[in-house]
Design a protein around this motif. Structure first.
Motif, PDB file in Angstrom:
ATOM      1  N   GLN A 179      15.931  12.260  -0.773  1.00 36.11           N
ATOM      2  CA  GLN A 179      15.468  13.339   0.093  1.00 36.11           C
ATOM      3  C   GLN A 179      14.292  14.095  -0.516  1.00 36.11           C
ATOM      4  O   GLN A 179      14.392  15.254  -0.909  1.00 36.11           O
ATOM      5  CB  GLN A 179      16.625  14.276   0.430  1.00 36.11           C
ATOM      6  CG  GLN A 179      17.702  13.621   1.289  1.00 36.11           C
ATOM      7  CD  GLN A 179      17.153  13.069   2.604  1.00 36.11           C
ATOM      8  OE1 GLN A 179      16.691  13.838   3.443  1.00 36.11           O
ATOM      9  NE2 GLN A 179      17.208  11.751   2.792  1.00 36.11           N
ATOM     10  N   THR A 180      13.144  13.400  -0.584  1.00 36.28           N
ATOM     11  CA  THR A 180      11.908  14.075  -0.967  1.00 36.28           C
ATOM     12  C   THR A 180      11.494  14.990   0.183  1.00 36.28           C
ATOM     13  O   THR A 180      12.046  14.926   1.293  1.00 36.28           O
ATOM     14  CB  THR A 180      10.798  13.056  -1.224  1.00 36.28           C
ATOM     15  OG1 THR A 180      10.510  12.362   0.006  1.00 36.28           O
ATOM     16  CG2 THR A 180      11.213  12.030  -2.278  1.00 36.28           C
ATOM     17  N   ARG A 216      12.798  13.111   8.616  1.00 35.43           N
ATOM     18  CA  ARG A 216      14.161  13.162   9.151  1.00 35.43           C
ATOM     19  C   ARG A 216      14.279  14.286  10.182  1.00 35.43           C
ATOM     20  O   ARG A 216      14.948  14.140  11.214  1.00 35.43           O
ATOM     21  CB  ARG A 216      15.160  13.372   8.010  1.00 35.43           C
ATOM     22  CG  ARG A 216      16.615  13.380   8.470  1.00 35.43           C
ATOM     23  CD  ARG A 216      17.560  13.250   7.292  1.00 35.43           C
ATOM     24  NE  ARG A 216      18.950  13.359   7.723  1.00 35.43           N
ATOM     25  CZ  ARG A 216      19.726  14.415   7.515  1.00 35.43           C
ATOM     26  NH1 ARG A 216      19.255  15.467   6.848  1.00 35.43           N
ATOM     27  NH2 ARG A 216      20.970  14.436   7.944  1.00 35.43           N
ATOM     28  N   TYR A 226      16.993   7.698   7.652  1.00 31.92           N
ATOM     29  CA  TYR A 226      16.293   8.638   6.765  1.00 31.92           C
ATOM     30  C   TYR A 226      17.270   9.330   5.818  1.00 31.92           C
ATOM     31  O   TYR A 226      16.930   9.652   4.673  1.00 31.92           O
ATOM     32  CB  TYR A 226      15.538   9.687   7.588  1.00 31.92           C
ATOM     33  CG  TYR A 226      14.143   9.262   7.969  1.00 31.92           C
ATOM     34  CD1 TYR A 226      13.195   8.954   6.998  1.00 31.92           C
ATOM     35  CD2 TYR A 226      13.761   9.174   9.310  1.00 31.92           C
ATOM     36  CE1 TYR A 226      11.916   8.554   7.350  1.00 31.92           C
ATOM     37  CE2 TYR A 226      12.480   8.778   9.675  1.00 31.92           C
ATOM     38  CZ  TYR A 226      11.564   8.471   8.679  1.00 31.92           C
ATOM     39  OH  TYR A 226      10.298   8.077   9.021  1.00 31.92           O
ATOM     40  N   ALA A 227      18.489   9.541   6.274  1.00 34.67           N
ATOM     41  CA  ALA A 227      19.495  10.190   5.422  1.00 34.67           C
ATOM     42  C   ALA A 227      19.870   9.317   4.235  1.00 34.67           C
ATOM     43  O   ALA A 227      20.402   9.812   3.238  1.00 34.67           O
ATOM     44  CB  ALA A 227      20.732  10.524   6.248  1.00 34.67           C
ATOM     45  N   GLN A 228      19.592   8.003   4.309  1.00 29.00           N
ATOM     46  CA  GLN A 228      19.929   7.091   3.224  1.00 29.00           C
ATOM     47  C   GLN A 228      18.855   7.054   2.141  1.00 29.00           C
ATOM     48  O   GLN A 228      19.071   6.478   1.072  1.00 29.00           O
ATOM     49  CB  GLN A 228      20.126   5.680   3.773  1.00 29.00           C
ATOM     50  CG  GLN A 228      21.291   5.519   4.731  1.00 29.00           C
ATOM     51  CD  GLN A 228      21.430   4.104   5.242  1.00 29.00           C
ATOM     52  OE1 GLN A 228      21.124   3.136   4.540  1.00 29.00           O
ATOM     53  NE2 GLN A 228      21.881   3.960   6.480  1.00 29.00           N
ATOM     54  N   VAL A 286      10.272  12.907   3.168  1.00 24.74           N
ATOM     55  CA  VAL A 286      11.396  12.259   3.854  1.00 24.74           C
ATOM     56  C   VAL A 286      12.165  13.287   4.680  1.00 24.74           C
ATOM     57  O   VAL A 286      12.563  13.024   5.823  1.00 24.74           O
ATOM     58  CB  VAL A 286      12.325  11.551   2.852  1.00 24.74           C
ATOM     59  CG1 VAL A 286      13.644  11.141   3.519  1.00 24.74           C
ATOM     60  CG2 VAL A 286      11.638  10.329   2.268  1.00 24.74           C
ATOM     61  N   SER A 287      12.367  14.472   4.121  1.00 23.31           N
ATOM     62  CA  SER A 287      13.075  15.526   4.854  1.00 23.31           C
ATOM     63  C   SER A 287      12.326  15.905   6.123  1.00 23.31           C
ATOM     64  O   SER A 287      12.943  16.161   7.173  1.00 23.31           O
ATOM     65  CB  SER A 287      13.249  16.760   3.960  1.00 23.31           C
ATOM     66  OG  SER A 287      14.063  16.459   2.837  1.00 23.31           O
TER      67      SER A 287
END
Length: 395
Positions: A308-309, A316, A303-305, A312-313
């Motif tokens: 970072q919407t 993560r 997820y860190a790749q 997604v955050s």
């Protein structure tokens, strides 16, 4: 092969060929409809031809010639149309026509809802009524939306073509985004699951037409890996079933294997795009023998790749919370509460889950109630109601 299967397989090719030859979107669809109607009338008694696509294209082409003659169009266009089908063994499977149509339907100058509607109509062959039902709008509204999109293509001079090589990197994401949106529309709502099936079918077509595009393969892998769990996502009473509680023996393991193979092939090209990364996350879930075997640290790293919407955050944060403990995850989720996810039901639902794991029952009760007011599907509401009852009793 059933008539419906032939329709789904051949509709896009027939329409795409007719649009290329006539330059008239409405005429192409009308002639294709007449060709399929003729097939429905003739094939039960005459039998399905060896090459149904060729039969349908020839029939549609003849309808177009008749119409153009009545409209007294130029002789050159008639000669071009008449040239099709003169040889009995002509090969009608011209993938470039479908690829042109896909890129035209998904042109970035069109609004996203218009791209999705056009893709469903012209490539998937869904009727205007079916598309309207899928997106919960009146048929007249959808009809106007489709008409405006076609008019914009004509009046704005949007070319019916695959973009040149130097434009593909900026245009292909628009196509992929439409297919993924289409898949998610069906995946999130059981009543519209046919949309996911169409998205997968069209993604397969795109991979076939663009074998050197790793993100197309990554997207197809992502869809397959998610879709492999479809039949375990909803309980008999209609409530959502989370990954932890799904019966993994009922997952489609053949489809999972296909998705993993596609992903491995895409990743071997070097440089993982966002769809490949998301597919890798889905593969971590799909290949874990049990929920306890899930490699949450790897998922958090994947997820860190991604860009970072806000969503997604949040995802993560879930992965980190599962890897490092609910208190850590809750702290990250609370930091997201003031951002654009304020009205997103999965934010309070995630908070509620972490609070439940921490046995903070009153706070979990409040969070589940908030999530319930924001939930968008019946399956989600039923799941949240069950969780709410569990924590309310303990609190």
């Amino acid at each position: 092969m059933t008539f419906e299967e032939i329709y789904r397989q051949e509709w896009g090719q027939v329409v795409a060929t007719l649009i290329r030859l006539t330059g008239d979107w409405e005429l192409a669809e009308e002639c294709a409809q007449e060709a399929f109607a003729a097939a429905l009338q003739k094939w039960p008694s005459d039998g399905v031809p060896d090459k149904p696509g060729a039969w349908l294209t020839t029939t549609a082409r003849n309808r177009a010639i008749d119409w153009l003659r009545r409209e007294a169009v130029g002789a050159a266009k008639l000669r071009e149309l008449a040239a099709i089908g003169q040889e009995p063994d002509v090969q009608y499977d011209v993938p470039d026509d479908r690829l042109r149509l896909m890129f035209t339907c998904c042109h970035p100058a069109l609004a996203m809802e218009a791209r999705v509607a056009l893709t469903l109509r012209t490539l998937a062959g869904l009727s205007t009524a079916e598309i309207a039902r899928a997106f919960l709008v009146p048929e007249t509204t959808m009809s106007k939306r489709l008409t405006r999109a076609k008019q914009k293509i004509q009046h704005a001079g949007i070319p019916y073509r695959v973009p040149p090589a130097h434009l593909l990197p900026q245009r292909t994401p628009a196509v992929l985004a439409v297919l993924y949106l289409l898949f998610n529309e069906g995946y999130s709502d059981v009543a519209r699951s046919n949309l996911s099936g169409e998205a997968i079918r069209l993604a397969r077509l795109l991979v076939q037409l663009m074998p050197a595009e790793p993100e197309a393969a990554g997207l197809l892998a992502l869809m397959l890996l998610h879709d492999a769990r479809r039949h375990t996502r909803v309980a008999d009473d209609g409530a959502l079933v989370t990954l932890d509680d799904q019966d993994r023996s009922r997952w489609d393991h053949q489809q999972i294997a296909e998705g993993v193979d596609l992903l491995d092939s895409a990743l071997s090209s070097g440089g993982a795009g966002p769809y490949q990364v998301q597919a890798a996350i889905a593969a971590c879930h799909a290949t874990a023998a049990t929920a306890a075997d899930t490699d949450w640290p790897q998922i958090a790293g994947l997820y860190a790749q991604l860009p970072q919407t806000a969503v997604v955050s949040l995802n993560r944060a879930v992965a980190i919370g599962m890897a490092d403990g609910p208190a850590v995850g809750l702290r990250i989720v609370d930091e997201l509460a003031e951002g654009p996810l304020a009205d997103y039901h999965l934010l309070p639902a995630t908070r509620a889950d972490f609070l439940r794991r921490l046995a903070r029952w009153p706070e979990a009760t409040t969070a589940y109630k908030e999530a319930l007011t924001l939930a968008t599907t019946d399956a989600e509401r039923l799941y949240l109601e069950k969780r709410l009852q569990e924590v309310s009793v303990r609190g």
